[in-house]
Motif scaffolding. Structure first.
Motif, PDB file in Angstrom:
ATOM      1  N   TYR A 204       0.866  -1.296  -0.074  1.00 52.16           N
ATOM      2  CA  TYR A 204      -0.059   0.112   0.010  1.00 52.16           C
ATOM      3  C   TYR A 204       0.707   1.202  -0.091  1.00 52.16           C
ATOM      4  CZ  TYR A 204      -3.313  -3.436   1.439  1.00 52.16           C
ATOM      5  OH  TYR A 204      -4.237  -4.578   1.539  1.00 52.16           O
ATOM      6  N   LEU A 205       2.211   1.229  -0.008  1.00 50.54           N
ATOM      7  CA  LEU A 205       2.968   2.194   0.066  1.00 50.54           C
ATOM      8  C   LEU A 205       3.671   2.854  -1.192  1.00 50.54           C
ATOM      9  CD1 LEU A 205       4.936   1.431   3.578  1.00 50.54           C
ATOM     10  CD2 LEU A 205       2.888   2.813   3.051  1.00 50.54           C
ATOM     11  N   GLY A 206       3.429   2.203  -2.443  1.00 54.98           N
ATOM     12  CA  GLY A 206       3.760   2.606  -3.755  1.00 54.98           C
ATOM     13  C   GLY A 206       4.887   1.640  -4.392  1.00 54.98           C
ATOM     14  N   PRO A 207       5.351   2.025  -5.672  1.00 56.66           N
ATOM     15  CA  PRO A 207       6.078   1.140  -6.100  1.00 56.66           C
ATOM     16  C   PRO A 207       7.398   1.342  -5.696  1.00 56.66           C
ATOM     17  CG  PRO A 207       5.540   3.000  -7.607  1.00 56.66           C
ATOM     18  CD  PRO A 207       4.976   2.958  -6.516  1.00 56.66           C
ATOM     19  N   TYR A 208       8.412   0.294  -5.931  1.00 58.68           N
ATOM     20  CA  TYR A 208       9.833   0.657  -5.777  1.00 58.68           C
ATOM     21  C   TYR A 208      10.403   1.738  -6.516  1.00 58.68           C
ATOM     22  CZ  TYR A 208      14.797  -0.589  -5.548  1.00 58.68           C
ATOM     23  OH  TYR A 208      16.238  -0.378  -5.424  1.00 58.68           O
ATOM     24  N   PRO A 209      11.135   2.558  -6.040  1.00 58.04           N
ATOM     25  CA  PRO A 209      12.020   2.612  -4.653  1.00 58.04           C
ATOM     26  C   PRO A 209      11.054   3.607  -3.781  1.00 58.04           C
ATOM     27  CG  PRO A 209      13.076   3.964  -6.066  1.00 58.04           C
ATOM     28  CD  PRO A 209      12.052   3.601  -6.838  1.00 58.04           C
ATOM     29  N   TRP A 210       9.835   3.975  -4.309  1.00 56.26           N
ATOM     30  CA  TRP A 210       9.109   5.184  -3.369  1.00 56.26           C
ATOM     31  C   TRP A 210       8.687   4.659  -2.096  1.00 56.26           C
ATOM     32  CZ3 TRP A 210      10.984   9.169  -5.576  1.00 56.26           C
ATOM     33  CH2 TRP A 210      11.277   9.214  -6.853  1.00 56.26           C
ATOM     34  N   TYR A 211       8.106   3.277  -1.915  1.00 52.11           N
ATOM     35  CA  TYR A 211       7.755   2.639  -0.844  1.00 52.11           C
ATOM     36  C   TYR A 211       8.896   2.805   0.153  1.00 52.11           C
ATOM     37  CZ  TYR A 211      10.317  -1.759  -1.447  1.00 52.11           C
ATOM     38  OH  TYR A 211      11.228  -2.662  -1.470  1.00 52.11           O
ATOM     39  N   ILE A 212      10.189   3.078   0.111  1.00 49.92           N
ATOM     40  CA  ILE A 212      11.111   3.031   0.945  1.00 49.92           C
ATOM     41  C   ILE A 212      10.826   4.519   1.587  1.00 49.92           C
ATOM     42  CG2 ILE A 212      13.681   3.270   1.469  1.00 49.92           C
ATOM     43  CD1 ILE A 212      14.106   1.216  -0.905  1.00 49.92           C
ATOM     44  N   LEU A 213      10.712   5.548   0.906  1.00 48.40           N
ATOM     45  CA  LEU A 213      10.426   6.954   1.225  1.00 48.40           C
ATOM     46  C   LEU A 213       9.038   7.063   1.980  1.00 48.40           C
ATOM     47  CD1 LEU A 213      11.516   8.978  -1.890  1.00 48.40           C
ATOM     48  CD2 LEU A 213      12.918   8.782   0.229  1.00 48.40           C
ATOM     49  N   SER A 214       8.122   6.341   1.483  1.00 50.05           N
ATOM     50  CA  SER A 214       7.093   6.138   2.297  1.00 50.05           C
ATOM     51  C   SER A 214       7.162   5.502   3.584  1.00 50.05           C
ATOM     52  CB  SER A 214       5.847   5.435   1.554  1.00 50.05           C
ATOM     53  OG  SER A 214       5.539   5.904   0.219  1.00 50.05           O
ATOM     54  N   LEU A 215       7.738   4.179   3.767  1.00 49.45           N
ATOM     55  CA  LEU A 215       8.290   3.782   4.899  1.00 49.45           C
ATOM     56  C   LEU A 215       9.025   4.867   5.787  1.00 49.45           C
ATOM     57  CD1 LEU A 215       9.388   0.206   4.321  1.00 49.45           C
ATOM     58  CD2 LEU A 215       7.578   0.868   5.605  1.00 49.45           C
ATOM     59  N   GLU A 216       9.698   5.784   5.487  1.00 51.08           N
ATOM     60  CA  GLU A 216      10.475   6.626   6.142  1.00 51.08           C
ATOM     61  C   GLU A 216       9.304   7.546   7.029  1.00 51.08           C
ATOM     62  OE1 GLU A 216      13.715   7.327   6.987  1.00 51.08           O
ATOM     63  OE2 GLU A 216      14.779   6.357   5.568  1.00 51.08           O
ATOM     64  N   GLY A 217       8.472   8.033   6.134  1.00 54.78           N
ATOM     65  CA  GLY A 217       7.393   8.940   6.772  1.00 54.78           C
ATOM     66  C   GLY A 217       6.420   8.414   7.575  1.00 54.78           C
ATOM     67  N   LEU A 218       6.126   6.923   7.160  1.00 53.45           N
ATOM     68  CA  LEU A 218       5.338   6.114   8.522  1.00 53.45           C
ATOM     69  C   LEU A 218       5.946   5.899   9.615  1.00 53.45           C
ATOM     70  CD1 LEU A 218       2.757   4.903   8.208  1.00 53.45           C
ATOM     71  CD2 LEU A 218       3.508   2.665   7.263  1.00 53.45           C
ATOM     72  N   LEU A 219       7.350   5.733   9.379  1.00 50.10           N
ATOM     73  CA  LEU A 219       8.166   5.393  10.502  1.00 50.10           C
ATOM     74  C   LEU A 219       8.217   6.412  11.497  1.00 50.10           C
ATOM     75  CD1 LEU A 219      10.257   3.862  12.302  1.00 50.10           C
ATOM     76  CD2 LEU A 219      11.908   4.966  10.909  1.00 50.10           C
ATOM     77  N   LEU A 220       8.168   7.590  11.079  1.00 44.90           N
ATOM     78  CA  LEU A 220       8.242   8.890  11.809  1.00 44.90           C
ATOM     79  C   LEU A 220       6.820   9.034  12.427  1.00 44.90           C
ATOM     80  CD1 LEU A 220       9.606  11.385  12.833  1.00 44.90           C
ATOM     81  CD2 LEU A 220       9.380  12.486  10.983  1.00 44.90           C
ATOM     82  N   ILE A 221       6.070   9.003  11.746  1.00 43.22           N
ATOM     83  CA  ILE A 221       4.505   9.247  12.126  1.00 43.22           C
ATOM     84  C   ILE A 221       4.246   8.039  13.269  1.00 43.22           C
ATOM     85  CG2 ILE A 221       2.045   9.069  11.630  1.00 43.22           C
ATOM     86  CD1 ILE A 221       3.015  10.230   8.918  1.00 43.22           C
ATOM     87  N   LEU A 222       4.357   6.811  13.165  1.00 40.49           N
ATOM     88  CA  LEU A 222       3.956   5.786  13.937  1.00 40.49           C
ATOM     89  C   LEU A 222       4.934   6.061  15.278  1.00 40.49           C
ATOM     90  CD1 LEU A 222       3.202   2.774  11.654  1.00 40.49           C
ATOM     91  CD2 LEU A 222       1.729   4.368  12.675  1.00 40.49           C
ATOM     92  N   SER A 223       6.269   6.263  15.129  1.00 43.64           N
ATOM     93  CA  SER A 223       7.029   6.304  16.174  1.00 43.64           C
ATOM     94  C   SER A 223       6.468   7.550  17.186  1.00 43.64           C
ATOM     95  CB  SER A 223       8.420   6.646  15.808  1.00 43.64           C
ATOM     96  OG  SER A 223       9.075   5.809  14.991  1.00 43.64           O
ATOM     97  N   LEU A 224       5.946   8.824  16.509  1.00 41.07           N
ATOM     98  CA  LEU A 224       5.496   9.807  17.367  1.00 41.07           C
ATOM     99  C   LEU A 224       4.216   9.121  18.006  1.00 41.07           C
ATOM    100  CD1 LEU A 224       6.029  12.862  15.026  1.00 41.07           C
ATOM    101  CD2 LEU A 224       6.985  12.555  17.050  1.00 41.07           C
ATOM    102  N   VAL A 225       3.210   8.477  17.402  1.00 41.68           N
ATOM    103  CA  VAL A 225       2.141   7.813  18.126  1.00 41.68           C
ATOM    104  C   VAL A 225       2.526   7.030  19.173  1.00 41.68           C
ATOM    105  CG1 VAL A 225       0.303   6.270  17.891  1.00 41.68           C
ATOM    106  CG2 VAL A 225       0.832   7.701  15.973  1.00 41.68           C
ATOM    107  N   VAL A 226       3.647   5.951  18.914  1.00 46.70           N
ATOM    108  CA  VAL A 226       4.147   5.198  20.065  1.00 46.70           C
ATOM    109  C   VAL A 226       4.643   5.921  21.244  1.00 46.70           C
ATOM    110  CG1 VAL A 226       5.843   3.389  20.911  1.00 46.70           C
ATOM    111  CG2 VAL A 226       4.572   3.265  18.596  1.00 46.70           C
TER     112      VAL A 226
END
Length: 246
Positions: A204-226
């Motif tokens: 659900y995060l886009g094609p390669y390699p863009w899903y890696i950047l999506s993961l970076e953004g998701l990591l930051l958001i979810l880390s703040l939630v945690v």
């Protein structure tokens, strides 16, 4: 021989949300609830021998898994070196159990809750119960999360806003290293070369390699939630300060 070859063994294919998968998820959920509800009672237990025992069990499972890979001629440098995020979390859990280091706790908390939890829900797994691979995968992933929750709810460790920065820096130091390793061994560690062939969040995060950047953004958001969910609340901090003064 790689996991793609193992996948062709039709006699023991793991299926997502099959009976075995749901049972494991329910056991994981039940154990997490028990740790939270019984956290005050658990604080009264002398856990040191158990902490060491769990650390040794995690090491044993990791060692046994690699022995099985070697004995089965499945070990391959392209996918068997323990540099996946969950493998790193496993070693973080072992170190935390043995040392109680707070920086290790901060790293494990986020990598376990964000990485291992997602792996439990959408496992990259081919062998079903009762294969050793099944037990290895679920035992290690569940224990990573339970260790992080135990240190949070029972031992009283808490993340800070700086913890989010630490884990973000830690993972972005790992990122280029793993990318280089993938290029050298034609691997896909941490799914930085392509998405897993089984269904996962990455779909659900886009094609390669863009899903890696999506993961970076998701990591930051979810880390703040945690951090928001598990941080030390202000009223508790103030209460502790008042208690110290008295």
């Amino acid at each position: 021989m790689t996991w793609a070859t193992i996948y062709n063994d039709k006699h023991s294919i793991f299926e997502m949300f099959s009976t075995s998968h749901i049972v494991v998820l329910l056991l994981f959920l039940l154990g997490s609830i028990v740790i939270f509800i019984c956290r005050q009672k658990l604080k009264q237990v002398k856990w040191r021998p158990i902490e060491i025992g769990i650390a040794l069990s995690l090491f044993f499972f990791e060692l046994a898994f690699h022995v099985w890979l070697l004995a089965s001629t499945y070990w391959d440098i392209s996918d068997s070196v323990p540099i996946e995020l969950c493998s790193i979390s496993l070693f973080l859990a072992i170190i935390l159990l043995l040392t109680g280091n707070r920086t290790i706790y901060e790293l494990l908390l986020f990598t376990a809750l964000l990485g291992a939890t997602q792996a439990l829900i959408t496992p990259v797994l081919y062998y079903d119960f009762p294969h050793i691979r099944f037990f290895y995968f679920f035992y290690t992933h569940i224990m990573m999360i339970w260790v992080a929750l135990y240190f949070t709810w029972v031992k009283g460790y808490r993340p800070t806003i700086r913890s989010v920065g630490k884990v973000f820096v830690f993972l972005n130091i790992l990122l280029p290293i793993v990318i280089v390793v993938n290029k050298l061994v034609d691997g896909n560690y941490m799914f930085l070369s392509h998405k897993p062939r089984t269904p996962s969040l990455l779909d659900y995060l886009g094609p390669y390699p863009w899903y890696i950047l999506s993961l970076e953004g998701l990591l930051l958001i979810l880390s703040l939630v945690v951090w928001l969910l598990l941080r030390e609340k202000n009223n508790k901090v103030e209460a502790n300060k008042l208690h110290d003064k008295s």
